[in-house]
Design an enzyme around this catalytic site. Sequence first.
Site, PDB file in Angstrom:
ATOM      1  N   HIS A 131       0.830  -1.199   0.000  1.00  0.00           N
ATOM      2  CA  HIS A 131       0.000   0.000   0.000  1.00  0.00           C
ATOM      3  C   HIS A 131       0.870   1.256   0.000  1.00  0.00           C
ATOM      4  O   HIS A 131       2.076   1.192   0.235  1.00  0.00           O
ATOM      5  CB  HIS A 131      -0.928   0.031   1.223  1.00  0.00           C
ATOM      6  N   LYS A 135      -0.800   4.928   4.412  1.00  0.00           N
ATOM      7  CA  LYS A 135      -1.693   3.984   5.098  1.00  0.00           C
ATOM      8  C   LYS A 135      -1.165   3.744   6.506  1.00  0.00           C
ATOM      9  O   LYS A 135      -0.004   3.392   6.699  1.00  0.00           O
ATOM     10  CB  LYS A 135      -1.785   2.669   4.324  1.00  0.00           C
TER      11      LYS A 135
END
Length: 234
Positions: A131, A135
Site C-alpha cells: 500500500h 496507510k
Amino acid sequence: MKIALLGYGKMGQVIERIATERGHEIVLKKDEFNTYEGLSNADVAIDFSVPSAAVSNISSCFHANVPVISGTTGWLEHYDEMLALCKEKNGGFISSSNFSLGVNLFFELNEYLAKMMSKFDSYKVDMEEIHHTQKLDAPSGTAISLAKGVIENSNYTNWTLETPQSNEIHIEAKRIGTVPGTHTVTYNTPIDSIEIKHTAHNREGFALGAVIAAEWIVGKHGVFTMRDVLNVQI
C-alpha cells in the site's frame, strides 16, 4: 439519497464524486475540524476516516438512527462493542476491510482455493500486501480478511508479521509510494508455486463499492456484509 461522509480525505472526495454522479446528495462532510451537525438529515453515512475516529463516527450514526457503511480499518478491537450498539439501536451496519467488487470476488476465490489446498500439506501459504506510505495500519484489513479466509478453511490457526510457526500464515506488509493496494496469496513448495493476486489501479473501485453498499442498506436493519450486497458467493 442523502449521504453523510465521515472522513473527507482522498477516499471521501472520490466517494463524493461518484455519489454525486449517481444522483445522490452529500449533506455532511465530517473531518477533524467540524461536528456531526447534519448527520440526522442523512439517509445513510459512509465512514472512511482514521482508526481513532471510527468508533465515534459509527456510534454517532447508530444514536442518530442512520445506517452506516464503514471502510475504516485498524479499529476492530471495538467491533463487538459496535455490533452490540447496532443491535440495541436497531441500526444498519456494514463494515468491510474492502468494498471493491474485485476484492470481494478475490475473497471468494481465496476461500475456494484454501479449501482445495487444505488437502495438500506440502504447500505452505504466505501473503504479501503493498500500500501507499500514508496507510496507517499494517497489515491491511484486506490482508487480514484474506488470512481469516484461509484460516477458516484450513489447518492454519493464526497470521503473523514475524517469522511464522507451522500453523501461522506469514503476511509481509510493504508501504511503497502511492500504491492503492496489491494483495498476493501464494502457496509454495520447493517444486512449484500457486499464486492469486489482486491489484487495484486506483481508489475508484473502493469508492464505488461503498456507494453501492450505501444504496443497498437504506431501509434495512441489522449487520450485513458485502456478500449480502453483491451476492457473489461461489
